[in-house]
Design a protein around this motif. Structure first.
Motif, mmCIF file in Angstrom:
data_model
loop_
_atom_site.group_PDB
_atom_site.id
_atom_site.type_symbol
_atom_site.label_atom_id
_atom_site.label_comp_id
_atom_site.label_asym_id
_atom_site.label_seq_id
_atom_site.Cartn_x
_atom_site.Cartn_y
_atom_site.Cartn_z
ATOM 1 N N ILE C 198 0.850 -1.201 0.000
ATOM 2 C CA ILE C 198 0.000 0.000 0.000
ATOM 3 C C ILE C 198 0.884 1.249 0.000
ATOM 4 O O ILE C 198 1.763 1.381 0.850
ATOM 5 C CB ILE C 198 -0.882 0.050 1.279
ATOM 6 N N ILE C 199 0.658 2.138 -0.955
ATOM 7 C CA ILE C 199 1.249 3.486 -0.855
ATOM 8 C C ILE C 199 0.246 4.351 -0.110
ATOM 9 O O ILE C 199 -0.874 4.542 -0.577
ATOM 10 C CB ILE C 199 1.549 4.084 -2.245
ATOM 11 N N LEU C 200 0.665 4.847 1.052
ATOM 12 C CA LEU C 200 -0.248 5.624 1.894
ATOM 13 C C LEU C 200 0.151 7.093 1.831
ATOM 14 O O LEU C 200 1.102 7.531 2.473
ATOM 15 C CB LEU C 200 -0.181 5.116 3.342
ATOM 16 N N LYS C 201 -0.591 7.859 1.057
ATOM 17 C CA LYS C 201 -0.300 9.289 0.958
ATOM 18 C C LYS C 201 -0.711 10.012 2.235
ATOM 19 O O LYS C 201 -1.704 9.647 2.866
ATOM 20 C CB LYS C 201 -1.037 9.886 -0.240
ATOM 21 N N ARG C 202 0.057 11.028 2.579
ATOM 22 C CA ARG C 202 -0.258 11.839 3.745
ATOM 23 C C ARG C 202 -1.454 12.736 3.443
ATOM 24 O O ARG C 202 -1.513 13.359 2.374
ATOM 25 C CB ARG C 202 0.942 12.713 4.076
ATOM 26 N N GLY C 203 -2.389 12.796 4.365
ATOM 27 C CA GLY C 203 -3.480 13.748 4.238
ATOM 28 C C GLY C 203 -2.915 15.151 4.136
ATOM 29 O O GLY C 203 -1.938 15.474 4.812
ATOM 30 N N PHE C 204 -3.522 15.998 3.323
ATOM 31 C CA PHE C 204 -2.916 17.321 3.097
ATOM 32 C C PHE C 204 -3.004 18.207 4.332
ATOM 33 O O PHE C 204 -2.461 19.294 4.370
ATOM 34 C CB PHE C 204 -3.491 18.007 1.851
ATOM 35 N N GLN C 205 -3.695 17.683 5.327
ATOM 36 C CA GLN C 205 -3.823 18.408 6.586
ATOM 37 C C GLN C 205 -3.476 17.511 7.759
ATOM 38 O O GLN C 205 -3.871 17.769 8.885
ATOM 39 C CB GLN C 205 -5.241 18.955 6.702
ATOM 40 N N ALA C 206 -2.760 16.416 7.497
ATOM 41 C CA ALA C 206 -2.516 15.431 8.549
ATOM 42 C C ALA C 206 -1.213 15.697 9.288
ATOM 43 O O ALA C 206 -0.175 15.958 8.683
ATOM 44 C CB ALA C 206 -2.477 14.030 7.952
ATOM 45 N N LYS C 207 -1.291 15.623 10.601
ATOM 46 C CA LYS C 207 -0.098 15.647 11.427
ATOM 47 C C LYS C 207 0.656 14.328 11.229
ATOM 48 O O LYS C 207 0.056 13.302 10.880
ATOM 49 C CB LYS C 207 -0.486 15.807 12.894
ATOM 50 N N VAL C 208 1.938 14.348 11.489
ATOM 51 C CA VAL C 208 2.748 13.143 11.302
ATOM 52 C C VAL C 208 2.213 11.993 12.152
ATOM 53 O O VAL C 208 2.135 10.851 11.694
ATOM 54 C CB VAL C 208 4.231 13.448 11.615
ATOM 55 N N VAL C 209 1.810 12.290 13.366
ATOM 56 C CA VAL C 209 1.319 11.218 14.231
ATOM 57 C C VAL C 209 0.029 10.608 13.678
ATOM 58 O O VAL C 209 -0.204 9.394 13.775
ATOM 59 C CB VAL C 209 1.152 11.709 15.694
ATOM 60 N N GLU C 210 -0.790 11.432 13.035
ATOM 61 C CA GLU C 210 -2.018 10.913 12.422
ATOM 62 C C GLU C 210 -1.704 10.022 11.218
ATOM 63 O O GLU C 210 -2.384 9.035 10.958
ATOM 64 C CB GLU C 210 -2.920 12.073 11.986
ATOM 65 N N TRP C 211 -0.679 10.413 10.498
ATOM 66 C CA TRP C 211 -0.251 9.640 9.322
ATOM 67 C C TRP C 211 0.257 8.262 9.764
ATOM 68 O O TRP C 211 -0.130 7.235 9.193
ATOM 69 C CB TRP C 211 0.849 10.431 8.625
ATOM 70 N N LEU C 212 1.083 8.262 10.782
ATOM 71 C CA LEU C 212 1.612 6.977 11.260
ATOM 72 C C LEU C 212 0.497 6.121 11.861
ATOM 73 O O LEU C 212 0.524 4.896 11.764
ATOM 74 C CB LEU C 212 2.751 7.218 12.257
ATOM 75 N N LEU C 213 -0.504 6.768 12.449
ATOM 76 C CA LEU C 213 -1.640 5.987 12.965
ATOM 77 C C LEU C 213 -2.484 5.421 11.822
ATOM 78 O O LEU C 213 -3.081 4.347 11.960
ATOM 79 C CB LEU C 213 -2.505 6.843 13.900
ATOM 80 N N ALA C 214 -2.523 6.123 10.707
ATOM 81 C CA ALA C 214 -3.218 5.574 9.536
ATOM 82 C C ALA C 214 -2.475 4.322 9.045
ATOM 83 O O ALA C 214 -3.099 3.306 8.711
ATOM 84 C CB ALA C 214 -3.300 6.636 8.434
ATOM 85 N N ALA C 215 -1.136 4.399 9.035
ATOM 86 C CA ALA C 215 -0.343 3.206 8.684
ATOM 87 C C ALA C 215 -0.623 2.094 9.694
ATOM 88 O O ALA C 215 -0.756 0.920 9.332
ATOM 89 C CB ALA C 215 1.144 3.556 8.671
ATOM 90 N N GLU C 216 -0.734 2.470 10.957
ATOM 91 C CA GLU C 216 -0.985 1.499 12.027
ATOM 92 C C GLU C 216 -2.303 0.759 11.799
ATOM 93 O O GLU C 216 -2.407 -0.432 12.079
ATOM 94 C CB GLU C 216 -1.020 2.250 13.368
ATOM 95 N N TYR C 217 -3.312 1.491 11.308
ATOM 96 C CA TYR C 217 -4.597 0.847 10.993
ATOM 97 C C TYR C 217 -4.380 -0.339 10.053
ATOM 98 O O TYR C 217 -4.885 -1.429 10.268
ATOM 99 C CB TYR C 217 -5.542 1.836 10.298
ATOM 100 N N ILE C 218 -3.615 -0.094 8.991
ATOM 101 C CA ILE C 218 -3.383 -1.154 8.005
ATOM 102 C C ILE C 218 -2.534 -2.264 8.611
ATOM 103 O O ILE C 218 -2.843 -3.443 8.495
ATOM 104 C CB ILE C 218 -2.698 -0.572 6.740
ATOM 105 N N MET C 219 -1.461 -1.866 9.302
ATOM 106 C CA MET C 219 -0.548 -2.856 9.872
ATOM 107 C C MET C 219 -1.226 -3.713 10.939
ATOM 108 O O MET C 219 -0.948 -4.903 11.050
ATOM 109 C CB MET C 219 0.667 -2.146 10.466
ATOM 110 N N SER C 220 -2.099 -3.091 11.732
ATOM 111 C CA SER C 220 -2.744 -3.849 12.807
ATOM 112 C C SER C 220 -3.761 -4.843 12.246
ATOM 113 O O SER C 220 -4.248 -5.710 12.971
ATOM 114 C CB SER C 220 -3.396 -2.909 13.816
ATOM 115 N N GLY C 221 -4.041 -4.735 10.949
ATOM 116 C CA GLY C 221 -4.885 -5.739 10.306
ATOM 117 C C GLY C 221 -4.048 -6.901 9.770
ATOM 118 O O GLY C 221 -4.582 -7.901 9.313
#
Lengths: 342, 342, 342, 342
Positions: C198-221
């Motif tokens: 998965i290429i996970l693009k950063r939200g144009f308004q996302a904080k870094v911690v939110e971006w890594l948590l989005a990655a975490e969503y995928i990884m935790s699956g």
């Protein structure tokens, strides 16, 4: 921590404390007028209360100290017969720029007839482009002062540079620090040394803590007559000139004892939004409004888009009064109300 | 440009116009339910009025067309006995998450007793962390629906994903699109195909034009029952969770015919600021409020910091009523007022 | 905290830990594929190491756990012969939208001749306006796949909605999550269940911690093949479409083990800035680039302003190679270099 | 529009033009040193070319005129033997604050040994809190000057207030305007009257057009020796102190003839990110770097977190040189390179 000495405390008492702070490598400041030490990064009350001559110790854990609600409950700034802060509502209005004698006298007369006690007007103008009209400068100050005094109004005007403080102070009853100068620490420091109320506008990019620290600069110089003014912050959305950060009003009221007014003219940038924004500001608890007003907005030499005409201002006053009555707020518009209802 | 055909117009009339747009390489969309063509980048009225079967031509030069004030004066969304928009004021309240039957029935009974007609509650929750509570999902929907119907309330709840639209629509009277989904164009498109009112929250970094285009996605699918909801935007200042962009309310009222409500719970993020922000929202002209309410905020499974208790909500209602009366706004709180004064 | 069980651990071992977390009211997630517990708000290693069947305990105090550098040193995502991450440099290029067979075959042949191994192309397009071209949808996927396989390229394409995951996964080698979907938690969750990078693009308004948590969503699956992609953030300055947050690259490399690539096409929005921005990205350590490329940018159906022509892309490759050589970075452009120098 | 008069033009020629602008109600400014009229909102070349004494007419439709690329191709600022701009690369380094003679002499000697020609150091410091160290003031200037001249270095230091311009100019070879003073229009105006190069830092929330207008303020006073400096902008993400807007470099190079350098110390706020950010800045085309350097960063009286140690600076120089060589950029580090390779 704020340490207030007794009026009867001695120099020896003061020196003992100063020595303690120095030996412990603590940044501190002593304010002579109020016999007060400010020691921002220090909380240990028990180490201080053993010293002599102390009236009061106030531990405060924010970077700002004198601006904190823990230092005072409420500041009311009195300027002649006008009170700003506590449960009063104060109106300040006038043109962006003083343009000529006729214009400023028209405005002064109009405000006087409405029962308003404070006139604002720009003499030195901060302009993004060097080719824009920069104000009538000293002549503008003189015209503003003449018109104000003819109608028994307080003069509110902006100081643009440290080198102009004396000149502006000679004509102004309240000195305004513009948004772009909120971070001008050298000037803030100098304003702490004079005895005039200061309207301190929030930088359009300033965090609340930075704003309160700007107030702290002035207060730590000995001048505690500060009125904060929210005037809109910069955002990502070009559909508004600025974003009125309305919620900063209850936030400031919780963090600080300083009065806070709102400038809906800059916060919205467009005349038709000034009245709605004013009503929101009053409903949420602002202590006053700073409004741009012009006899003929379409012909204004600066910021005409956001200036109200006399008729629009009349309508603003009516609606303002409605909300003020609903929330039982005292107002220097009471006079105005009477005149309106004739 | 919007081109509305007569009810009596023929397929031949429609095809003639479609052919014209195709030949001129113009993007357009035809909405069957309303016999309407939308042609966003085209303004030449005279080229269209020669066609047969046309009832009305509305040239509009903004990217959004159906969401424009030029298309309609005012949209009033009716949901059972509740009206949202025009000069009505509508209250929607309830917990961030439906947690259990007892909790949601307590809230429903409380709202009913206050004369409030709409209950909100989250069943599928958008959470920043995958390890946070994500709601009771379908069970949550069922509990919410059961409680609402027991007290004759409308159900307001969020749809989190396109694949959940049918499920949510089966239980909800009003479907909410969350801030993070405002840009979820695929889902917006699908929501255009159902016949339920939609609360469309503004993306926390969405420009106004993007928000209105999100509404346009739904409207261009044939569903015109949209309620916009301002819920705070992201800024540079960590001293507030979000910035309530209060001035977007008069701005939207000028640009669009859609009703706009405010969610002060998310816009401020802290319970003690919800009431002041609500008063500002009403004073500036919002059509309603969306409030987070919990029997015991300290024990809430999500967003407890911003939820009001029943006592705090009572106080909100009183103050709200004061401002509503001052500005002469009709309200579904009239019932509530009566009950309050017992 | 991450607790990894031995491969030989038993269900009893697992249940003992699960029970402990439940009894202590701790949010946790168990990932079957890796026999791993994730317990985000818990740090007490000594309370866990007494349990049986444990291979490794990793205390982590950030909200993201599996995305943390403490969990792994470096992730290298392998897709056929292409490696993304560690000290490799990877180029992905292609048109914003697949428009027709001729266009996409031209691009595929060009990339193949340059030694590039990954082609991107949009089939379902997220568009701000409902009236813009939204892509060829399934036909686009099929054309892209056909062209890619004819030239032995990996297919990179965006999934726009949860309901499209299966369809997109059938044609894509790497699935892209767009900026507006980074906060689409429901979809991220579903992407955790498939076995595709998965290429996970950063939200144009996302904080870094939110971006890594989005990655975490995928990884935790259970899907750990994530490639982060910085594509520019929204700012207050209209002079740029977006701000390329270049410094997020070393920041991510410090916080996380995931590879990070840069999309200078969206980050700058204008073709002439794509090459300079690419050089900056490589110099600061990006693991790859995602570039918009079109045979005739002026005729592109979407985002033509930011697409490079073949000639411009050639120049980008030359300059890119210069910086890559200077910093001694391995690259799948080695093949390309050879071909260039013929 | 810019209208440049012949050196041989007469006062009559000048007055004729001035009269024309006045009669047409056009804002304009006449710069005596260069015999140049600037008329920002006027484009009609044909109405001007009939006047006598004109050497050149340059129609420019941006708010900034003298800062525009249309006015000049390239400005190279020469300060003693250092050239800033065009294809040169310039390094400026030194401590945030001058703290004592030993510290600043150590830094000066180190820079001299590395072949670097410009030392920066703060004497008057802008600090958010009135209780922070504000610099050694005049003593700091004197120490900085003494150390610089002992090692044949140019002095770069900040002017904090209009009232300090004369004092600072007496010691500085290059005067720096800090980010918070970029909007200090009164001071900018005064800086136009002196004959010293100015480093003009971008306001941390300044749009590019505002930045160029700040340069225009200085230039329209007659001082054209401006070096722009990107130092990071404020964003919504607390994970970085600032966002380095790297793409502003090619943007400025397209819009303006002024050289642009980068301050990665403020842009990143953390020492370990300074080197990666520097490499990105060079790769994208910056004309130089402004680096905070301290003999013992951990003991620095201000901004220690972002200061490089001598060892870290050495490593920065090596990596910098690698990228400079790759892109064939001339550099005043050539001397340094030689010394390094001993």
């Amino acid at each position: 921590m704020i340490v207030i000495l007794h009026k009867s405390s001695t120099d020896t008492d003061k020196h003992a404390l100063a020595l303690f702070f120095q030996e412990n490598n603590l940044a501190y400041k002593y304010i002579d007028a109020t016999k007060t030490f400010v020691v921002p990064k220090f909380q240990q009350e028990d180490k201080i209360k053993v010293f002599k001559g102390i009236e009061k110790i106030i531990p405060i854990d924010t970077p700002y100290q004198l601006a904190s609600k823990l230092y005072k409950t409420n500041t009311v700034v009195e300027v002649n017969s006008s009170k700003i802060g506590d449960n009063n509502f104060t109106m300040i209005a006038g043109p962006c720029s003083v343009e000529n004698e006729d214009q400023i006298f028209q405005v002064a007369e109009f405000l006087h007839n409405k029962g308003i006690k404070n006139i604002r007007g720009g003499a030195y103008k901060p302009r993004t482009s060097p080719y824009s009209f920069r104000g009538l400068e000293k002549t503008g100050l003189q015209l503003l002062h003449k018109a104000a005094k003819a109608y028994n109004l307080n003069v509110v005007t902006e100081v643009l540079d440290t080198s102009l403080i004396d000149e502006v102070a000679a004509y102004a009853d309240i000195i305004q620090v513009g948004s772009r100068n909120m971070h001008n620490f050298y000037m803030l420091n100098e304003l702490g040394k004079i005895n005039k109320p200061i309207i301190l506008k929030r930088g359009f990019q300033a965090k609340v803590v930075e704003w309160l620290l700007a107030a702290e600069y002035i207060m730590s110089g000995g001048n505690e007559k500060i009125i904060l003014c929210e005037r809109g912050i910069r955002s990502f959305d070009p559909s508004s000139r600025n974003i009125l950060d309305i919620n900063v009003i209850p936030l400031i009221k919780e963090l600080s004892h300083l009065p806070i007014i709102v400038d809906p003219s800059h916060a919205t940038g467009i005349a038709k939004y000034v009245t709605p924004a004013s009503l929101a500001a009053i409903a949420i608890g602002a202590d006053g409004l700073l409004i741009e007003l012009h006899p003929t907005p379409a012909k204004a030499l600066s910021d005409g888009d956001q200036a109200l005409s006399f008729e629009e201002f009349d309508e603003l006053l009516k609606q303002t009064q409605t909300i003020l009555s609903a929330i039982n707020k005292k107002s220097d518009l009471e006079t105005f109300t009477f005149k309106l209802s004739r």
